[in-house]
Design a protein around this motif. Sequence first.
Motif, short mmCIF file in Angstrom:
data_model
loop_
_atom_site.label_atom_id
_atom_site.label_comp_id
_atom_site.label_asym_id
_atom_site.label_seq_id
_atom_site.Cartn_x
_atom_site.Cartn_y
_atom_site.Cartn_z
N LYS A 115 2.12 -2.58 10.79
CA LYS A 115 1.39 -2.13 11.88
C LYS A 115 2.41 -0.95 13.15
O LYS A 115 3.58 -1.91 13.49
N TYR B 100 0.61 3.71 5.76
CA TYR B 100 -0.07 2.68 6.28
C TYR B 100 -0.68 3.65 7.37
O TYR B 100 -0.74 4.57 7.13
N ASP B 101 -2.43 2.55 8.20
CA ASP B 101 -2.72 3.61 9.27
C ASP B 101 -2.72 4.46 10.11
O ASP B 101 -3.18 5.59 9.90
N SER C 13 6.32 3.06 2.70
CA SER C 13 5.80 2.33 1.36
C SER C 13 7.71 1.70 0.48
O SER C 13 7.28 0.60 0.04
N TYR D 196 -0.90 -9.50 0.51
CA TYR D 196 -1.47 -7.60 0.59
C TYR D 196 -0.91 -7.39 2.18
O TYR D 196 -0.88 -8.22 3.08
N PRO E 81 1.32 -0.84 0.26
CA PRO E 81 0.02 -0.18 -0.46
C PRO E 81 0.78 1.72 -0.35
O PRO E 81 2.30 1.15 0.19
N THR F 128 9.48 -0.11 2.00
CA THR F 128 8.56 -2.02 2.84
C THR F 128 8.98 -2.60 1.50
O THR F 128 9.30 -4.16 1.15
N ASP G 94 1.55 -5.49 5.32
CA ASP G 94 0.65 -4.16 5.59
C ASP G 94 2.01 -4.02 7.14
O ASP G 94 1.90 -4.93 7.67
#
Length: 249
Positions: free
Chosen positions: A82, A33-34, A45, A78, A30, A48, A80
Motif C-alpha cells: 500500500k 497493486y491499487d 510484484s 495474501y 498479486p 515483492t 498487499d
Amino acid sequence: MRIKFLLIALLISVVGFSQTVNDYKGVIVPLKYDFLKSENQYRMSTMTKSNLIKAGFQAFYGNEELPAGFGDRCDLLYVDVKKDNGFLITKLFIEFKDCYGKVIYTSDMGKSKEKDYEVAYRESLDLAFVSVNALHYKYNGKALGSAKSSSTAAPLTPQAQVVTMTAIAAPVADMKDPNLLYAQPTENGYQLIDKTPKVVMKLLKTSRPDSFIAIKDGVQGSLNAKDNQWFFEYYKNDQLVSEKVSVKF
C-alpha cells in the motif's frame, strides 16, 4: 482480586488465539497493486515475491498453479503493498491478510526521496521489508484451513445451529474449475476474487443465506443457490439472464 484474575485470564485467552505469520505455510502475491496502473508495473510484484522468498516465505503469484500441499487457500497469507500519501516522498508499507481479509501483520513504513518512480518504489519496498525480515518467519505446521472449517461448523446457539446447517448445505465449489472465485468477507457481505486476484463481483447479504444482491461490471442482480449450484441472475433487454458461477466461501 477476582476481577484482576479474570482480566488476566481473558488476556491470556486473547493472546492464545492470536495469529501470526508463522501460522501460514505460504504467501500469495498479486500481479497488480491499487496504486499502480498495470500488472507488475515497475516490477513491483516481482520484487515483492523476491523479498518474501529472502525472508523465508514460500511465495506464489496469484495466477500460479499451487503445488501439492497448498490447496487450502486459508492456509495461505495474501500480501498487499500500500502507498501512503507524502509530499515529495514515496511511502510504502506491506499488509499480510488471511483468506477472510483480516490483517495479520502490517510492516513498518518504507520511505524514499528518489524522484524516479522505479527507484523510489524499490527503495521504499526494501525498507518496508526490513521489519518483515525481523519477524524471522518460520512455518509452525498449523493447518488453519481445517481449523477454520471446524470452528465455523460448531453450533453455539440453537439459532446459530440453523444458520450453520444451511451454510453446510450450500453448493460445494469445484476446486479444479479454472473460473473458480473465492469469497472474501466485507462489512456487508463478500467480494468474489479470481486467482489474479481481481475483484469480479460484490455481494450484499440478504435475509436468506442462499441469496445475495450481486453487482458485476456495473450490472446489479442477485446470486442465488439452485440445484447445488450458484447462479448470477439479472435482466438484460427485459429478459432474465442466468449465469452459473463457481464460488468457494
